[in-house]
Scaffold this motif. Structure first.
Motif, PDB file in Angstrom:
ATOM      1  N   LYS A  66       0.789  -1.221   0.000  1.00  0.00           N
ATOM      2  CA  LYS A  66       0.000   0.000   0.000  1.00  0.00           C
ATOM      3  C   LYS A  66       0.831   1.285   0.000  1.00  0.00           C
ATOM      4  O   LYS A  66       0.335   2.339  -0.297  1.00  0.00           O
ATOM      5  CB  LYS A  66      -0.964  -0.005   1.181  1.00  0.00           C
ATOM      6  CG  LYS A  66      -1.948  -1.161   1.098  1.00  0.00           C
ATOM      7  CD  LYS A  66      -3.021  -1.074   2.113  1.00  0.00           C
ATOM      8  CE  LYS A  66      -3.907  -2.294   2.141  1.00  0.00           C
ATOM      9  NZ  LYS A  66      -4.484  -2.694   0.900  1.00  0.00           N
ATOM     10  N   SER A  67       2.113   1.195   0.298  1.00  0.00           N
ATOM     11  CA  SER A  67       2.979   2.373   0.334  1.00  0.00           C
ATOM     12  C   SER A  67       3.317   2.846  -1.069  1.00  0.00           C
ATOM     13  O   SER A  67       3.547   2.045  -1.967  1.00  0.00           O
ATOM     14  CB  SER A  67       4.273   2.055   1.074  1.00  0.00           C
ATOM     15  OG  SER A  67       4.011   1.654   2.382  1.00  0.00           O
ATOM     16  N   SER A  68       3.371   4.140  -1.238  1.00  0.00           N
ATOM     17  CA  SER A  68       3.712   4.720  -2.533  1.00  0.00           C
ATOM     18  C   SER A  68       5.225   4.681  -2.754  1.00  0.00           C
ATOM     19  O   SER A  68       5.999   4.918  -1.836  1.00  0.00           O
ATOM     20  CB  SER A  68       3.224   6.162  -2.588  1.00  0.00           C
ATOM     21  OG  SER A  68       3.682   6.774  -3.768  1.00  0.00           O
ATOM     22  N   ASP A  75       3.985   2.326  -9.091  1.00  0.00           N
ATOM     23  CA  ASP A  75       2.801   2.302  -8.234  1.00  0.00           C
ATOM     24  C   ASP A  75       1.634   1.596  -8.923  1.00  0.00           C
ATOM     25  O   ASP A  75       0.883   0.857  -8.286  1.00  0.00           O
ATOM     26  CB  ASP A  75       2.395   3.711  -7.815  1.00  0.00           C
ATOM     27  CG  ASP A  75       3.323   4.305  -6.769  1.00  0.00           C
ATOM     28  OD1 ASP A  75       4.098   3.542  -6.157  1.00  0.00           O
ATOM     29  OD2 ASP A  75       3.281   5.532  -6.578  1.00  0.00           O
ATOM     30  N   SER A  79      -0.068  -1.795  -7.647  1.00  0.00           N
ATOM     31  CA  SER A  79      -1.512  -1.819  -7.443  1.00  0.00           C
ATOM     32  C   SER A  79      -2.118  -3.065  -8.081  1.00  0.00           C
ATOM     33  O   SER A  79      -3.025  -3.690  -7.516  1.00  0.00           O
ATOM     34  CB  SER A  79      -2.134  -0.550  -8.015  1.00  0.00           C
ATOM     35  OG  SER A  79      -3.516  -0.564  -7.860  1.00  0.00           O
ATOM     36  N   GLU A  82      -1.207  -5.942  -5.913  1.00  0.00           N
ATOM     37  CA  GLU A  82      -2.039  -5.898  -4.714  1.00  0.00           C
ATOM     38  C   GLU A  82      -3.440  -6.443  -5.008  1.00  0.00           C
ATOM     39  O   GLU A  82      -3.996  -7.205  -4.209  1.00  0.00           O
ATOM     40  CB  GLU A  82      -2.141  -4.468  -4.184  1.00  0.00           C
ATOM     41  CG  GLU A  82      -2.992  -4.358  -2.945  1.00  0.00           C
ATOM     42  CD  GLU A  82      -3.175  -2.920  -2.490  1.00  0.00           C
ATOM     43  OE1 GLU A  82      -3.777  -2.751  -1.427  1.00  0.00           O
ATOM     44  OE2 GLU A  82      -2.739  -1.989  -3.181  1.00  0.00           O
ATOM     45  N   GLU A  86      -5.215  -9.584  -3.204  1.00  0.00           N
ATOM     46  CA  GLU A  86      -6.515  -9.467  -2.550  1.00  0.00           C
ATOM     47  C   GLU A  86      -7.502 -10.496  -3.107  1.00  0.00           C
ATOM     48  O   GLU A  86      -8.298 -11.062  -2.356  1.00  0.00           O
ATOM     49  CB  GLU A  86      -7.076  -8.049  -2.697  1.00  0.00           C
ATOM     50  CG  GLU A  86      -6.282  -6.982  -1.979  1.00  0.00           C
ATOM     51  CD  GLU A  86      -6.324  -7.093  -0.466  1.00  0.00           C
ATOM     52  OE1 GLU A  86      -7.228  -7.748   0.081  1.00  0.00           O
ATOM     53  OE2 GLU A  86      -5.441  -6.506   0.174  1.00  0.00           O
TER      54      GLU A  86
END
Length: 95
Positions: A66-68, A75, A79, A82, A86
Protein backbone atom coordinates in the motif's frame (compact mmCIF):
# COMPACT_ATOMS: atom_id res chain seq x y z
CA UNK A 1 9.04 28.71 24.14
CA UNK A 2 11.92 26.22 24.19
CA UNK A 3 9.56 23.23 24.24
CA UNK A 4 7.67 24.67 21.29
CA UNK A 5 10.92 24.99 19.35
CA UNK A 6 11.72 21.31 20.04
CA UNK A 7 8.29 20.25 18.82
CA UNK A 8 8.71 22.37 15.70
CA UNK A 9 12.05 20.70 15.08
CA UNK A 10 10.54 17.24 15.40
CA UNK A 11 7.72 18.14 13.07
CA UNK A 12 10.20 19.50 10.55
CA UNK A 13 12.19 16.26 10.70
CA UNK A 14 9.07 14.22 10.05
CA UNK A 15 8.42 16.24 6.93
CA UNK A 16 11.82 15.39 5.45
CA UNK A 17 11.34 13.16 2.44
CA UNK A 18 13.29 9.95 2.28
CA UNK A 19 15.59 9.27 -0.65
CA UNK A 20 13.42 8.49 -3.72
CA UNK A 21 15.85 5.84 -4.94
CA UNK A 22 15.68 3.98 -1.63
CA UNK A 23 11.89 4.28 -1.52
CA UNK A 24 11.70 2.83 -5.04
CA UNK A 25 14.07 -0.03 -4.14
CA UNK A 26 11.93 -0.92 -1.12
CA UNK A 27 8.79 -0.83 -3.25
CA UNK A 28 10.35 -3.12 -5.85
CA UNK A 29 11.41 -5.52 -3.08
CA UNK A 30 7.88 -5.53 -1.63
CA UNK A 31 6.45 -6.28 -5.08
CA UNK A 32 8.88 -9.13 -5.62
CA UNK A 33 8.07 -10.55 -2.21
CA UNK A 34 4.35 -10.47 -3.00
CA UNK A 35 4.95 -12.23 -6.32
CA UNK A 36 7.08 -14.87 -4.58
CA UNK A 37 4.33 -15.54 -2.05
CA UNK A 38 1.78 -15.77 -4.87
CA UNK A 39 4.03 -18.41 -6.47
CA UNK A 40 4.21 -20.28 -3.14
CA UNK A 41 0.42 -20.13 -2.94
CA UNK A 42 0.11 -21.52 -6.45
CA UNK A 43 2.50 -24.37 -5.68
CA UNK A 44 0.66 -25.14 -2.44
CA UNK A 45 -2.69 -25.23 -4.22
CA UNK A 46 -1.38 -27.42 -7.04
CA UNK A 47 0.28 -29.87 -4.66
CA UNK A 48 -2.64 -29.89 -2.23
CA UNK A 49 -0.32 -28.79 0.59
CA UNK A 50 -1.41 -25.22 1.19
CA UNK A 51 -0.47 -24.21 4.71
CA UNK A 52 -1.74 -21.35 6.83
CA UNK A 53 1.67 -19.67 6.93
CA UNK A 54 1.51 -19.01 3.19
CA UNK A 55 -1.84 -17.27 3.58
CA UNK A 56 -0.46 -15.22 6.49
CA UNK A 57 2.57 -14.23 4.39
CA UNK A 58 0.19 -13.22 1.61
CA UNK A 59 -1.78 -11.02 4.02
CA UNK A 60 1.46 -9.37 5.15
CA UNK A 61 2.53 -8.84 1.54
CA UNK A 62 -0.82 -7.18 0.76
CA UNK A 63 -0.41 -4.77 3.66
CA UNK A 64 3.11 -3.85 2.53
CA UNK A 65 2.05 -3.01 -1.03
CA UNK A 66 0.00 0.00 0.00
CA UNK A 67 2.98 2.37 0.33
CA UNK A 68 3.71 4.72 -2.53
CA UNK A 69 7.02 4.38 -4.34
CA UNK A 70 6.88 7.87 -5.82
CA UNK A 71 7.03 6.37 -9.33
CA UNK A 72 3.59 6.36 -11.03
CA UNK A 73 4.44 3.41 -13.28
CA UNK A 74 5.75 1.31 -10.41
CA UNK A 75 2.80 2.30 -8.23
CA UNK A 76 0.43 1.14 -10.98
CA UNK A 77 2.20 -2.21 -11.22
CA UNK A 78 2.19 -2.63 -7.44
CA UNK A 79 -1.51 -1.82 -7.44
CA UNK A 80 -2.11 -4.64 -9.92
CA UNK A 81 -0.09 -7.04 -7.76
CA UNK A 82 -2.04 -5.90 -4.71
CA UNK A 83 -5.33 -6.57 -6.53
CA UNK A 84 -4.18 -10.10 -7.41
CA UNK A 85 -3.13 -10.71 -3.81
CA UNK A 86 -6.51 -9.47 -2.55
CA UNK A 87 -8.33 -11.76 -5.02
CA UNK A 88 -6.34 -14.76 -3.83
CA UNK A 89 -7.00 -13.85 -0.20
CA UNK A 90 -10.72 -13.60 -0.96
CA UNK A 91 -10.61 -17.01 -2.62
CA UNK A 92 -8.91 -18.41 0.46
CA UNK A 93 -11.62 -16.83 2.64
CA UNK A 94 -9.05 -14.69 4.43
CA UNK A 95 -9.85 -11.20 3.12
Amino acid sequence: PKAAANIDGLLALQGVEEDPVERRKRSVARGRTALDVLDDLKMGLLSGNLDASTVMRLRDAAANLKSSSGDPGLDSLLSEIELRVEVELAKAGQA
